[in-house]
Design a protein around this motif. Structure first.
Motif: not given
Length: 393
Positions: A18, A65, A85
């Motif tokens: 990430s 995310t 991510a």
């Protein structure tokens, strides 16, 4: 555990990448809006808000995310974000690294995502942090005597937008006033479905002039009830199945359980597809458009793991059938009470309900109108939320 489980392997490996992924895309001069969602359903709730923010702030970069691989794997290439991510786990080291890399001007969390270390650090850095489409119930830890730690995390939000008055009252009971009842942003999302082109040539060829029954996101527990009915039902109704799991063994097993003429989407010939009674969709991303061809829909999960999205078929103004376990799904609870969503307990229930829907056209159409009206009356949450967010950017 990752050695033995593919989903957990993605969960672990994705998080290792990430920070590197974010550093590749973001520079120190970028202005960033960050949205975090647990999985795909929460992403869909946040999407109307992010779309509006992106349109109003085109120079900002958007970071999205996910916590779950089921959300990340489907949306990792989403055009709405500059980078998608996994959210690193909620440790102080990870939080510091993540926020120092992303440096968001605004942080949005969706529905249930309460991460204490992230929220504390965001507050310490004076970054506006908003929870949207939240739902609360009295069984949650925030409303227990021992829930002080999590109440403190909840109070780190600059503002919380909740779906209903009950949630607002619960937050009021723990002295939280930065709360607005805005409704569910998913209703805005599904309303937008009506404005796009939902045409599918293969569905036109398959359905022809027949009525069409679409079963979406089904599990074996759902299918056991539907299969028996379909095998014994008279011809004339077309059936589409879009099972939750589409691996080849699962799909072939489902196809083999029908006595009527059945074809897989991956094997179909569009010129001959109209000769089949049952179409099984072994492909991701088509279900929402397929619902636009349905006269009756069944949404899976109400006998198994948890109810799937009932709003996607409901927006097309058709009756929606579900299993008995729908409590905790606000829109399903409300539409069951209004009789737009219809519940079944077993195969006999399903057969009787289908008989009524097919023989009584006015009942079928009236039931569908209840669903369309509900969505139309309750949309608008994202407009209200974005109006507030404008003051923070």
């Amino acid at each position: 555990m990752a050695i033995f489980n593919q989903k957990i392997r993605l969960f672990v490996q994705g998080r290792k990448q990430s920070i590197g992924l974010l550093k590749e895309v973001l520079s120190k001069t970028d202005r960033v809006i960050w949205m975090h969602a647990a999985s795909l359903g929460e992403f869909e709730q946040g999407l109307p808000v992010i779309e509006k923010l992106r349109a109003e702030h085109p120079s900002h970069k958007v970071v999205i995310t996910f916590f779950s691989p089921s959300g990340y794997e489907v949306k990792k290439n989403s055009a709405i974000a500059d980078v998608v991510a996994y959210l690193p786990m909620d440790t102080q080291k990870n939080v510091t690294a993540f926020l120092s890399t992303v440096r968001p001007e605004l942080a949005l969390f969706v529905k249930y995502e309460i991460w204490p270390n992230y929220l504390k650090e965001l507050k310490d850095r004076k970054i506006p942090t908003v929870l949207i489409s939240a739902l609360f119930n009295k069984k949650q830890v925030y409303f227990k005597g021992y829930g002080g730690f999590m109440r403190k995390a909840l109070r780190s939000f600059s503002h919380i937008f909740v779906q209903n008055n009950h949630s607002a009252r619960l937050l009021k009971s723990i002295n939280m006033d930065q709360v607005t009842v805005s409704g569910d942003t998913r209703l805005d999302r599904v309303s937008e479905i009506l404005e796009r082109d939902n045409g599918l040539d293969f569905m036109k060829a398959f359905k022809k002039d027949s009525l069409c029954f679409v079963a979406g996101s089904t599990w074996p527990e759902d299918e056991a009830i539907l299969i028996s009915y379909i095998n014994h039902a008279p011809k004339g109704l077309k059936y589409v199945f879009a099972p939750h799991t589409i691996n080849s063994d699962k799909v072939l097993g489902l196809a083999g359980s029908f006595t009527k003429k059945t074809v897989l989407y991956s094997k179909m010939d569009v010129h001959a597809i109209g000769d089949y009674d049952i179409l099984i969709i072994d492909h991701i991303g088509l279900l929402t458009k397929i619902y636009s061809y349905a006269d009756i829909a069944y949404v899976g999960g109400g006998f198994a793991t948890g109810l799937h999205n009932t709003m996607e078929p409901a927006v097309f103004g058709i009756p929606v059938i579900i299993g008995p376990h729908y409590h905790g799904f606000k829109e399903a609870e409300e539409l069951v009470s209004q009789k737009g969503i219809l519940t079944i307990k077993d195969e006999w229930d399903f057969g009787e309900l289908m008989k009524k829907l097919l023989e009584d056209q006015e009942f079928r159409l009236k039931t569908g109108r209840i669903n369309a009206s509900y969505i139309s009356k309750n949309k608008g949450a994202s407009i209200q939320i974005v109006s507030h967010l404008r003051t923070l950017l």
